[in-house]
Design an enzyme around this catalytic site. Structure first.
Site, PDB file in Angstrom:
ATOM      1  N   LYS A  97       0.830  -1.217   0.000  1.00 35.37           N
ATOM      2  CA  LYS A  97       0.000   0.000   0.000  1.00 35.37           C
ATOM      3  C   LYS A  97       0.860   1.261   0.000  1.00 35.37           C
ATOM      4  O   LYS A  97       0.630   2.168  -0.789  1.00 35.37           O
ATOM      5  CB  LYS A  97      -0.923   0.040   1.231  1.00 35.37           C
ATOM      6  CG  LYS A  97      -1.909  -1.103   1.328  1.00 35.37           C
ATOM      7  CD  LYS A  97      -2.831  -0.935   2.533  1.00 35.37           C
ATOM      8  CE  LYS A  97      -2.100  -0.902   3.862  1.00 35.37           C
ATOM      9  NZ  LYS A  97      -1.503  -2.190   4.271  1.00 35.37           N
TER      10      LYS A  97
ATOM     11  N   ARG B 281      -9.670   0.769   8.900  1.00 33.76           N
ATOM     12  CA  ARG B 281      -9.170  -0.557   9.236  1.00 33.76           C
ATOM     13  C   ARG B 281     -10.219  -1.372   9.967  1.00 33.76           C
ATOM     14  O   ARG B 281      -9.968  -2.535  10.285  1.00 33.76           O
ATOM     15  CB  ARG B 281      -7.985  -0.396  10.172  1.00 33.76           C
ATOM     16  CG  ARG B 281      -6.640  -0.826   9.593  1.00 33.76           C
ATOM     17  CD  ARG B 281      -5.618  -0.548  10.682  1.00 33.76           C
ATOM     18  NE  ARG B 281      -4.359  -1.176  10.460  1.00 33.76           N
ATOM     19  CZ  ARG B 281      -3.364  -0.648   9.758  1.00 33.76           C
ATOM     20  NH1 ARG B 281      -3.512   0.501   9.141  1.00 33.76           N
ATOM     21  NH2 ARG B 281      -2.217  -1.286   9.659  1.00 33.76           N
TER      22      ARG B 281
ATOM     23  N   ARG C 176      11.839  -5.905   4.893  1.00 36.63           N
ATOM     24  CA  ARG C 176      11.759  -4.467   5.190  1.00 36.63           C
ATOM     25  C   ARG C 176      12.430  -4.174   6.529  1.00 36.63           C
ATOM     26  O   ARG C 176      13.158  -3.203   6.685  1.00 36.63           O
ATOM     27  CB  ARG C 176      10.277  -4.055   5.233  1.00 36.63           C
ATOM     28  CG  ARG C 176      10.027  -2.625   5.689  1.00 36.63           C
ATOM     29  CD  ARG C 176       8.602  -2.190   5.369  1.00 36.63           C
ATOM     30  NE  ARG C 176       7.653  -2.588   6.395  1.00 36.63           N
ATOM     31  CZ  ARG C 176       6.330  -2.480   6.266  1.00 36.63           C
ATOM     32  NH1 ARG C 176       5.788  -2.013   5.156  1.00 36.63           N
ATOM     33  NH2 ARG C 176       5.530  -2.864   7.235  1.00 36.63           N
TER      34      ARG C 176
ATOM     35  N   ARG D 218      11.200  -0.258  12.614  1.00 37.69           N
ATOM     36  CA  ARG D 218       9.827  -0.363  13.125  1.00 37.69           C
ATOM     37  C   ARG D 218       9.735  -1.497  14.133  1.00 37.69           C
ATOM     38  O   ARG D 218       9.927  -2.661  13.792  1.00 37.69           O
ATOM     39  CB  ARG D 218       8.855  -0.627  11.957  1.00 37.69           C
ATOM     40  CG  ARG D 218       8.378   0.650  11.304  1.00 37.69           C
ATOM     41  CD  ARG D 218       7.413   0.368  10.176  1.00 37.69           C
ATOM     42  NE  ARG D 218       6.168  -0.261  10.626  1.00 37.69           N
ATOM     43  CZ  ARG D 218       5.093  -0.370   9.867  1.00 37.69           C
ATOM     44  NH1 ARG D 218       5.102   0.120   8.623  1.00 37.69           N
ATOM     45  NH2 ARG D 218       4.007  -0.955  10.328  1.00 37.69           N
TER      46      ARG D 218
ATOM     47  N   ARG E 283      -0.573  -8.746  13.550  1.00 38.09           N
ATOM     48  CA  ARG E 283      -1.160  -7.739  12.656  1.00 38.09           C
ATOM     49  C   ARG E 283      -1.933  -8.414  11.526  1.00 38.09           C
ATOM     50  O   ARG E 283      -2.982  -7.920  11.094  1.00 38.09           O
ATOM     51  CB  ARG E 283      -0.062  -6.821  12.107  1.00 38.09           C
ATOM     52  CG  ARG E 283       0.418  -5.799  13.157  1.00 38.09           C
ATOM     53  CD  ARG E 283       1.811  -5.258  12.871  1.00 38.09           C
ATOM     54  NE  ARG E 283       1.925  -4.617  11.585  1.00 38.09           N
ATOM     55  CZ  ARG E 283       3.054  -4.557  10.866  1.00 38.09           C
ATOM     56  NH1 ARG E 283       4.171  -5.108  11.318  1.00 38.09           N
ATOM     57  NH2 ARG E 283       3.068  -3.947   9.718  1.00 38.09           N
TER      58      ARG E 283
HETATM   59  P1  ADP Z   1       0.906  -1.841   7.951  1.00 42.23           P
HETATM   60  O1  ADP Z   1       0.095  -1.369   6.796  1.00 42.23           O
HETATM   61  O2  ADP Z   1       2.279  -2.260   7.554  1.00 42.23           O
HETATM   62  O3  ADP Z   1       0.187  -2.828   8.808  1.00 42.23           O
HETATM   63  P2  ADP Z   1       0.687   0.818   9.132  1.00 42.23           P
HETATM   64  O4  ADP Z   1       1.905   1.636   8.964  1.00 42.23           O
HETATM   65  O5  ADP Z   1      -0.499   1.149   8.311  1.00 42.23           O
HETATM   66  O6  ADP Z   1       1.142  -0.676   8.976  1.00 42.23           O
HETATM   67  O7  ADP Z   1       0.202   0.863  10.659  1.00 42.23           O
HETATM   68  C1  ADP Z   1       1.074   0.525  11.726  1.00 42.23           C
HETATM   69  C2  ADP Z   1       0.310   0.484  13.061  1.00 42.23           C
HETATM   70  O8  ADP Z   1      -0.304   1.766  13.327  1.00 42.23           O
HETATM   71  C3  ADP Z   1      -0.850  -0.506  13.128  1.00 42.23           C
HETATM   72  O9  ADP Z   1      -0.434  -1.828  13.441  1.00 42.23           O
HETATM   73  C4  ADP Z   1      -1.693   0.133  14.247  1.00 42.23           C
HETATM   74  O10 ADP Z   1      -1.150  -0.090  15.535  1.00 42.23           O
HETATM   75  C5  ADP Z   1      -1.587   1.611  13.963  1.00 42.23           C
HETATM   76  N1  ADP Z   1      -2.643   2.068  13.017  1.00 42.23           N
HETATM   77  C6  ADP Z   1      -2.440   2.566  11.756  1.00 42.23           C
HETATM   78  N2  ADP Z   1      -3.607   2.871  11.175  1.00 42.23           N
HETATM   79  C7  ADP Z   1      -4.582   2.559  12.072  1.00 42.23           C
HETATM   80  C8  ADP Z   1      -5.996   2.614  12.069  1.00 42.23           C
HETATM   81  N3  ADP Z   1      -6.680   3.059  10.996  1.00 42.23           N
HETATM   82  N4  ADP Z   1      -6.683   2.198  13.167  1.00 42.23           N
HETATM   83  C9  ADP Z   1      -6.039   1.761  14.249  1.00 42.23           C
HETATM   84  N5  ADP Z   1      -4.701   1.666  14.342  1.00 42.23           N
HETATM   85  C10 ADP Z   1      -3.969   2.050  13.267  1.00 42.23           C
END
Ligand code: ADP
Length: 189
Positions: free
Chosen positions: A13, A88, A127, A135, A146
């Site tokens: 993404k 999400r 990554r 991270r 996740r």
């Molecule tokens: P990835 O797409 O690699 O899973 P992101 O960078 O989008 O990771 O998100 C990393 C973390 O940030 C998530 O695991 C969560 O803890 C938090 N997070 C991001 N977006 C949301 C969301 N829309 N709702 C709740 N938590 C979020």
């Protein structure tokens, strides 16, 4: 162009969002990036979110809905935006629907980037190595969590947006440029 990129961790993404930002001249709104900047800057939001993000759980809907609503009001979002990592949960999707009604705008498409679970783990582990473990949530154990949360809480959004006629699915296992081409042709019709 108002887009949502949907897909599990490692689907690509963020990579695709950055390319589309250039192609369409609209900003990428990544709730993950916004939360990580807040954590790095130790703002009140960052201090609250750190433990949750590090262990792979979702931050509360109220917090992320607030972040997105505020961000959508910025001048650079007038011509459009690419949401990456939001919504999400179904509750977040419903909140977004209401925000867009209040702001008088509509989504153009929701692009689902699909990839096999094994490939997702491989990419995220890679990554993590390349970034020197930047991270805290990119280790295999937290990643599994996740992925589980994605299946339970985020995957239902596929049906949610499909019912609204907005969903376009693309194969995220292809090389980056091919995925970009598939996304462009899906959204440009
Ligand atoms: P990835 O797409 O690699 O899973 P992101 O960078 O989008 O990771 O998100 C990393 C973390 O940030 C998530 O695991 C969560 O803890 C938090 N997070 C991001 N977006 C949301 C969301 N829309 N709702 C709740 N938590 C979020």
């Amino acid at each position: 162009m108002r887009l949502i990129l949907l897909g599990p961790p490692g689907a690509g993404k963020g990579t695709q969002a950055k390319i589309l930002v250039e192609a369409y001249g609209i900003p990428q709104l990544s709730t993950g990036d916004i939360l990580r900047s807040a954590i790095a800057a130790k703002t009140p939001l960052g201090l609250e979110a750190k433990a949750i993000v590090d262990r792979g759980d979702l931050v509360s809907d109220a917090i992320v809905n607030g972040i997105v609503s505020e961000r959508l009001d910025a001048e650079d979002c007038k011509p459009g935006f690419i949401l990456d990592g939001f919504p999400r949960t179904i509750a977040q999707a419903e909140a977004l629907d209401q925000m867009l009604i209040d702001k008088g705008v509509k989504l153009d498409a929701v692009v689902e980037i699909k990839a096999d679970a094994d490939e997702l783990v491989r990419r995220v582990v890679q990554r993590s190595k390349e970034s020197g473990g930047a991270r805290a949530d990119d280790n295999e154990e937290v990643l599994r969590k996740r992925l589980d949360i994605y299946k339970e809480q985020t995957a239902p959004l596929v049906a949610y947006y499909s019912d609204k006629g907005l969903l376009k699915a693309v194969d995220g296992m292809e090389p980056v440029e091919k995925v970009t081409a598939s996304i462009k042709s899906a959204i440009e019709g």
